[in-house]
Design a protein around this motif. Structure first.
Motif, short mmCIF file in Angstrom:
data_model
loop_
_atom_site.label_atom_id
_atom_site.label_comp_id
_atom_site.label_asym_id
_atom_site.label_seq_id
_atom_site.Cartn_x
_atom_site.Cartn_y
_atom_site.Cartn_z
N ALA A 156 7.38 39.03 64.64
CA ALA A 156 7.12 40.07 65.64
C ALA A 156 5.99 39.66 66.59
CB ALA A 156 6.77 41.38 64.94
N ALA A 157 5.06 38.83 66.09
CA ALA A 157 3.95 38.37 66.93
C ALA A 157 4.32 37.15 67.77
CB ALA A 157 2.75 38.03 66.04
N GLY A 158 5.55 36.65 67.60
CA GLY A 158 5.97 35.46 68.33
C GLY A 158 5.49 34.16 67.72
N TRP A 159 5.02 34.23 66.49
CA TRP A 159 4.55 33.01 65.81
C TRP A 159 5.75 32.24 65.25
CZ3 TRP A 159 -0.55 32.78 62.67
CH2 TRP A 159 -1.60 33.30 63.44
N GLU A 160 5.67 30.91 65.30
CA GLU A 160 6.64 30.08 64.62
C GLU A 160 6.28 30.00 63.14
OE1 GLU A 160 7.99 26.60 67.34
OE2 GLU A 160 5.84 26.88 67.70
N ILE A 161 7.27 29.68 62.29
CA ILE A 161 7.06 29.68 60.85
C ILE A 161 7.61 28.40 60.25
CG2 ILE A 161 7.46 30.90 58.67
CD1 ILE A 161 8.02 33.42 60.35
N ALA A 162 6.79 27.78 59.38
CA ALA A 162 7.23 26.65 58.57
C ALA A 162 7.15 27.04 57.11
CB ALA A 162 6.35 25.43 58.83
N CYS A 163 8.19 26.72 56.33
CA CYS A 163 8.20 27.01 54.90
C CYS A 163 7.88 25.74 54.12
CB CYS A 163 9.57 27.53 54.47
SG CYS A 163 9.65 29.31 54.31
N ALA A 164 7.16 25.90 53.03
CA ALA A 164 6.83 24.76 52.17
C ALA A 164 6.98 25.16 50.72
CB ALA A 164 5.41 24.26 52.45
N GLY A 165 7.51 24.24 49.92
CA GLY A 165 7.64 24.46 48.49
C GLY A 165 6.51 23.78 47.76
N GLY A 166 6.58 23.80 46.44
CA GLY A 166 5.55 23.16 45.65
C GLY A 166 6.17 22.18 44.68
N GLN A 167 5.34 21.63 43.83
CA GLN A 167 5.88 20.79 42.76
C GLN A 167 6.68 21.67 41.81
OE1 GLN A 167 2.10 19.22 41.36
NE2 GLN A 167 2.56 17.23 42.24
N GLY A 168 7.45 21.03 40.97
CA GLY A 168 8.21 21.81 40.01
C GLY A 168 9.49 21.13 39.62
N THR A 169 10.40 21.91 39.07
CA THR A 169 11.66 21.39 38.55
C THR A 169 12.82 21.55 39.51
OG1 THR A 169 12.24 23.52 37.56
CG2 THR A 169 10.92 22.02 36.22
N GLY A 170 12.59 22.20 40.64
CA GLY A 170 13.65 22.45 41.61
C GLY A 170 13.92 23.93 41.83
N LEU A 171 13.60 24.76 40.83
CA LEU A 171 13.87 26.20 40.97
C LEU A 171 13.03 26.83 42.08
CD1 LEU A 171 14.12 27.58 37.33
CD2 LEU A 171 15.83 27.85 39.13
N ALA A 172 11.72 26.59 42.07
CA ALA A 172 10.86 27.18 43.09
C ALA A 172 11.22 26.64 44.47
CB ALA A 172 9.39 26.89 42.78
N ARG A 173 11.63 25.38 44.53
CA ARG A 173 12.04 24.81 45.81
C ARG A 173 13.32 25.47 46.31
NH1 ARG A 173 9.41 19.57 46.74
NH2 ARG A 173 7.98 19.25 45.00
N ALA A 174 14.22 25.83 45.40
CA ALA A 174 15.44 26.52 45.81
C ALA A 174 15.11 27.87 46.44
CB ALA A 174 16.36 26.71 44.61
N ALA A 175 14.12 28.57 45.88
CA ALA A 175 13.69 29.84 46.47
C ALA A 175 13.04 29.61 47.83
CB ALA A 175 12.72 30.55 45.53
N THR A 176 12.31 28.50 47.98
CA THR A 176 11.70 28.18 49.27
C THR A 176 12.78 27.92 50.31
OG1 THR A 176 9.74 27.24 48.22
CG2 THR A 176 10.19 26.55 50.48
N VAL A 177 13.85 27.24 49.94
CA VAL A 177 14.96 27.00 50.86
C VAL A 177 15.58 28.33 51.30
CG1 VAL A 177 17.30 26.05 51.06
CG2 VAL A 177 15.47 24.69 50.04
N ALA A 178 15.76 29.25 50.35
CA ALA A 178 16.31 30.57 50.70
C ALA A 178 15.40 31.29 51.68
CB ALA A 178 16.51 31.39 49.43
#
Length: 337
Positions: free
Chosen positions: A253-275
């Motif tokens: 809403a503020a016109g800001w661009e957004i970048a998503c980043a995951g963390g270390q792990g087994t792949g589960l948390a990264r899958a949520a980051t992709v979503a």
């Protein structure tokens, strides 16, 4: 309507790096459907909270939507498991359940400080040849203008983000980097508290200043201060996917661009980051580099192909199968309720 009848919590020691610990949560519905969540966290309090408080909060409780549960004990791992279970029961991908619309994501790869410029260029070249159109370079005083200039001269069309990791106190030093057209200047000063310095830098440079915040409240303050034009959104750090959507909506809403980043792990948390990165405001390259195969528990693996991350849309929930045998092999401790 989900109704959890059982849960398991696993404490894993991951076989890479400094051997970080990952905590997994597995929820089971009365119909036999399961949902999984993960957080990389070595704080013993997190494990104790999940053992002692998660079962009373979820088992036997009827709920229509994860948002109804409020703050789930155990933070992002338990919250993710609730969302995964709910989406699987509804037969929808988690990306769509969150409101995402992207089918694929441009990826970035992080480049640490090298010993010399030749090593840096060689490393960048490997990633460019692998299909990456964007990199994120670590910079700090003494390793900034010269390496950035070298990479820009070698790859004039490459997207180059800069991650300062809070290493700077001098706005002028960062201003000099803007001449080499970085796509963003990430975390220039320590913490979000120095909003005046961030705002000063943003007024001086054309590149978006990229801030990382811990809550919607912090982001609202940063937007009001004009402290940047872009947000680094780490779903695990925000505690819940409801907070992820709130933060996304405020930034968009503020016109800001957004970048998503995951963390270390087994792949589960990264899958949520992709979503989460499939949300419409997340147009900047995302950071979900594939974890080592020895730590993977998800199939297909969460990773990058030709500089692009596919958003899984053919399967419900997180969109990945779980190798439960691998989970138990990596588990240092487990708890069932």
């Amino acid at each position: 309507m989900p109704r959890v009848c059982g849960l398991e919590v696993f404490r894993l020691v991951l076989p890479y790096g400094r051997r970080p610990e990952s905590i997994l949560v597995r929820l089971t519905d009365y119909g036999g459907m399961t949902g999984w969540g993960e957080v990389v966290d070595s704080d013993p309090k997190t494990w104790s909270i999940l053992q002692e408080r998660l079962a009373p909060a979820l088992i036997g409780v009827d709920w229509e939507h994860p948002d109804e549960l409020g703050v789930v004990p155990g933070g992002s791992a338990a919250d993710m498991a609730c969302w995964d279970l709910w989406a699987r029961m509804r037969g929808v991908p988690l990306a769509h359940a969150l409101g995402g619309s992207r089918t694929s994501l441009m990826a970035t790869v992080r480049i640490g400080a090298e010993r010399n410029l030749d090593s840096l260029i060689a490393r960048v070249n490997r990633h460019v040849c692998a299909g990456y159109a964007h990199i994120t370079m670590d910079v700090h005083p003494g390793w900034d203008v010269e390496p950035l200039r070298a990479v820009r001269m070698a790859y004039p069309a490459l997207g180059i983000g800069l991650d300062a990791r809070g290493a700077y106190t001098d706005v002028e030093a960062l201003e000099a980097l803007d001449a080499y057209t970085p796509s963003m200047i990430e975390r220039p000063f320590t913490g979000p508290g120095g909003l005046a310095d961030h705002a000063d830098l943003q007024e001086r440079v054309a590149a978006p200043v990229l801030l990382e915040v811990g809550s919607a409240v912090e982001l609202t303050e940063a937007v009001a201060a004009g402290a940047g034009r872009a947000l680094l959104m780490r779903p695990a750090a925000l505690g819940s996917l409801r907070e992820v959507r709130r933060v996304h909506d405020i930034a968009a809403a503020a016109g800001w661009e957004i970048a998503c980043a995951g963390g270390q792990g087994t792949g589960l948390a990264r899958a949520a980051t992709v979503a989460a990165a499939s949300l419409p405001g997340c147009a900047l390259p995302c950071d979900v580099a594939e974890p080592p195969r020895s730590a993977q528990i998800v199939t297909p693996p969460v990773g990058v192909d030709g500089g692009v991350v596919a958003v899984p849309l053919t399967q419900p929930g997180l969109g990945h199968g779980i190798d439960e045998d691998q989970v138990r092999r990596l588990a240092k401790e487990s708890h069932r309720a």
